[in-house]
Motif scaffolding. Structure first.
Motif, short mmCIF file in Angstrom:
data_model
loop_
_atom_site.label_atom_id
_atom_site.label_comp_id
_atom_site.label_asym_id
_atom_site.label_seq_id
_atom_site.Cartn_x
_atom_site.Cartn_y
_atom_site.Cartn_z
N PRO A 1 0.83 -1.21 0.00
CA PRO A 1 0.00 0.00 0.00
C PRO A 1 0.86 1.26 0.00
O PRO A 1 2.06 1.20 0.28
CB PRO A 1 -0.79 -0.10 1.31
N ASN A 2 0.26 2.39 -0.29
CA ASN A 2 0.99 3.66 -0.26
C ASN A 2 1.61 3.89 1.12
O ASN A 2 0.99 3.61 2.13
CB ASN A 2 0.04 4.82 -0.56
N GLY A 3 2.84 4.39 1.12
CA GLY A 3 3.49 4.70 2.38
C GLY A 3 4.06 3.49 3.08
O GLY A 3 4.47 3.57 4.24
N ALA A 4 4.11 2.35 2.41
CA ALA A 4 4.60 1.13 3.05
C ALA A 4 6.12 1.15 3.20
O ALA A 4 6.68 0.42 4.00
CB ALA A 4 4.17 -0.10 2.26
N GLY A 5 6.80 1.98 2.43
CA GLY A 5 8.26 2.05 2.52
C GLY A 5 8.97 1.49 1.30
O GLY A 5 10.17 1.23 1.36
N LYS A 6 8.25 1.35 0.20
CA LYS A 6 8.85 0.73 -0.99
C LYS A 6 9.98 1.59 -1.57
O LYS A 6 11.08 1.10 -1.81
CB LYS A 6 7.77 0.50 -2.07
N THR A 7 9.69 2.88 -1.77
CA THR A 7 10.72 3.76 -2.32
C THR A 7 11.88 3.92 -1.33
O THR A 7 13.03 4.05 -1.74
CB THR A 7 10.12 5.13 -2.70
N THR A 8 11.56 3.87 -0.04
CA THR A 8 12.63 3.93 0.97
C THR A 8 13.60 2.77 0.79
O THR A 8 14.81 2.93 0.92
CB THR A 8 12.03 3.92 2.39
N VAL A 9 13.05 1.59 0.46
CA VAL A 9 13.92 0.43 0.20
C VAL A 9 14.87 0.74 -0.97
O VAL A 9 16.08 0.50 -0.89
CB VAL A 9 13.08 -0.84 -0.07
N PHE A 10 14.30 1.32 -2.05
CA PHE A 10 15.15 1.69 -3.19
C PHE A 10 16.21 2.69 -2.76
O PHE A 10 17.37 2.61 -3.17
CB PHE A 10 14.28 2.29 -4.32
N ASN A 11 15.81 3.66 -1.94
CA ASN A 11 16.76 4.67 -1.49
C ASN A 11 17.86 4.07 -0.61
O ASN A 11 19.00 4.53 -0.62
CB ASN A 11 16.04 5.79 -0.74
#
Lengths: 294, 276
Positions: B57-67
């Motif tokens: 879901p949105n805000g789950a931390g997916k892009t943070t993982v990429f970062n």
């Protein structure tokens, strides 16, 4: 005829502003900071050239080269010591540091070269000027050399940023530091290179400035520095053609104001033009509108 | 020298990659922002040529993982092994050189540069003409420039974009910008390509084409691809392994069919089912 002469002199003075403005605008484009010590790098360049020619009795060409070398190194060192540790600091801290560096350079120059004005021998001393229209129009050698130098620098810089790998990396960093980094571009060395180029150009500007106006003091760089900064803002800070346009416009306005309005008021008129332009077009003449992401 | 590598029990590596060192292996990866734990205990292994999906879901931390993987953020905890090597001491530039390239959720092209120059920025580290030979226009400069030009056009031809080479990147239509971002990332010669919502804003036929192209890229370059995506047709259609993230934690891992039938995943997306 007088009008033409004033125009040419204005373009020549403007060329010096343009060369200095390049340093401001390139550094702003890449590091998003105003390097107010840039004007004092000009002064250092002029002193180095003066010492090489007057004390070491070397030819002016050697003086120019040495001045460029010293200023390039100086620019890199200033960035490393003063600005790099503040890369993530608020921009106000960086701005104040830049002013501090400016005072440091002026006072270091005061210690080394003392406060008495030096008489700078023009690097084109003894070169014949240009006499046109049967003696009605005399253009001095330094005026011609300044304009030519400006043209060469502009062409070289346009080729550099447009065609070379490092130049493209520079433009990439100025657009999006983070994305450039993730594409494998070393942002630190790109910023160093920008300071090196800007400071090297400042040395040339210093030598040309003092060849045209031969009094050299530790504060020689500050007023041209501020004018060039004005030129960079006028043209649109961050834009290289903008620095060129802003510089030349400013030089022409200044000379015309001196010739036709008032010598004392010329600086006020120059800055008034800046205010008017910014009121009408806040991004400067060639500046691009920045769309902030929401 | 292919040696059996012990595969972690939670792995979703496809069979063909089992005997190779995984391209990526994270162990207990986590990051805190102040008191907030954004990603916690993130364990994932990706095979050499796997297409992996990261959903949630949105805000789950997916892009943070990429970062975290690209070192935009330094992890608070845990290790990242890239091709078997710990990346703890590498910065963003070095991680890119070591083999991770990415695209961005909100397109971050160099919009004032031409399409070709954007790709050349990606090629930056492989074009080796020094500043002096460039300024002096030495033959070496021309040779490496020509090589870069050809390589850039080659890469652009993946998406049939070679005709757009001279256009300003910012002036391209949205879909083309997304494709160019993928090309630019590929130009850095990665072994793992991270795509952050590659199909965002695309219509169904563009998405179908993109799916085909992602597969084509994997087959041509023999690299691993990990993608964040909300378009379930795309995720279920091309990913071999999927990890589901919710509140910074992996709640499920498995093949598309396993994920589709996982009650926890359904709950994360749709909320708890009514009892009885």
């Amino acid at each position: 005829m007088n009008l033409l002469l004033n125009l040419i002199n204005g373009i020549s003075l403007g060329s010096i502003y343009a060369i200095i403005a390049l340093g401001y605008t390139m550094v702003y484009g890449i590091a998003k900071m105003l390097n107010f010590a840039h004007g004092d790098v000009i002064m250092v360049g002029a002193y180095i050239c003066f010492c090489t020619v007057s004390y070491l009795s070397l030819p002016p060409a050697a003086g120019i080269l040495l001045a460029m070398l010293v200023c390039t190194v100086l620019g890199i060192v200033i960035e490393r010591l003063a600005y790099k540790p503040l890369r993530s600091a608020p921009s106000l801290a960086v701005l104040i540091t830049a002013i501090g560096v400016s005072y440091f350079l002026q006072n270091a120059a005061l210690l080394i070269w003392k406060s008495d004005p030096k008489v700078f021998t023009s690097v084109v001393d003894g070169w014949p000027g240009l006499t046109l229209f049967g003696g009605q129009l005399r253009i001095s050698a330094v005026t011609i050399v300044t304009i030519l130098a400006n043209i060469v620098i502009m062409i070289a810089l346009t080729l550099f940023t447009g065609k070379t790998k490092m130049g493209k990396a520079m433009r990439a960093v100025s657009e999006d530091k983070g994305a450039a980094q993730l594409m494998g571009i070393n942002v630190n060395s790109t910023i160093s290179l920008t300071f090196a180029i800007g400071s090297g150009l400042a040395a040339i500007a210093g030598v040309l400035l003092c060849s045209a106006y031969p009094t050299l003091m530790p504060t020689t760089g500050s007023m041209p520095g501020i004018k060039a900064f004005t030129a960079a803002v006028l043209g649109g800070i961050g834009s290289i053609p903008g620095a060129m346009l802003g510089g030349i416009l400013l030089g022409v306005i200044e000379i015309f104001a001196k010739a036709y309005i008032s010598t004392q008021l010329s600086d006020a008129i120059v800055f008034a033009v800046l205010i008017v332009v910014l009121l009408i077009k806040p991004t400067g003449l060639l500046g691009k509108k920045i769309n902030e992401k929401v | 020298m292919s040696k059996m590598v012990p595969v972690p029990s939670n792995s979703i590596i496809p069979e063909r990659d089992l005997d190779k060192i995984p391209v990526l292996e994270t162990k207990h990866l986590g990051i805190d922002f102040g008191g907030l734990t954004a990603v916690e205990d993130f364990n994932l292994t990706i095979g050499r040529t796997e297409i992996a999906g990261l959903i949630g879901p949105n805000g789950a931390g997916k892009t943070t993982v990429f970062n975290l993987l690209t070192k935009v953020y330094q992890p608070t905890r845990g290790t990242i092994l890239l091709n078997g090597t710990d990346t703890a001491n590498l910065n963003a530039v070095q991680v890119n050189k070591a083999g991770i390239a990415r695209t961005f959720q909100n397109i971050r092209l160099f919009s004032n540069l031409t399409v070709e120059d954007n790709v050349k920025i990606g090629l930056h580290n492989s074009v080796n003409s020094g500043m002096f030979s460039s300024i002096l226009r030495l033959p070496r400069h021309w040779k490496s420039e020509r090589a870069a030009h050809e390589q850039a056009l080659d890469l652009l031809s993946i998406f049939d974009m070679q005709d757009l080479a001279d256009h300003e990147a910012g002036a391209l239509p949205y879909g083309a910008q997304r494709r160019l971002e993928i090309v630019r990332a590929l130009a850095t010669n990665p072994s793992l390509l991270l795509l952050d919502e590659p199909a965002a804003g695309m219509n169904p036929s563009e998405t179908a084409e993109l799916m085909e192209n992602i597969r084509k890229i994997r087959d041509t370059f023999q690299i691993a691809i990990m993608l964040i995506e909300h378009d379930m047709n795309l995720v279920m259609g091309i990913c071999e392994g999927i990890a589901v993230l919710n509140y910074g934690k992996i709640i499920a891992k498995g093949t598309p069919s396993e994920i589709q039938n996982n009650p926890q995943v359904i709950e994360a997306y749709l909320g708890k089912q009514k009892e009885g």
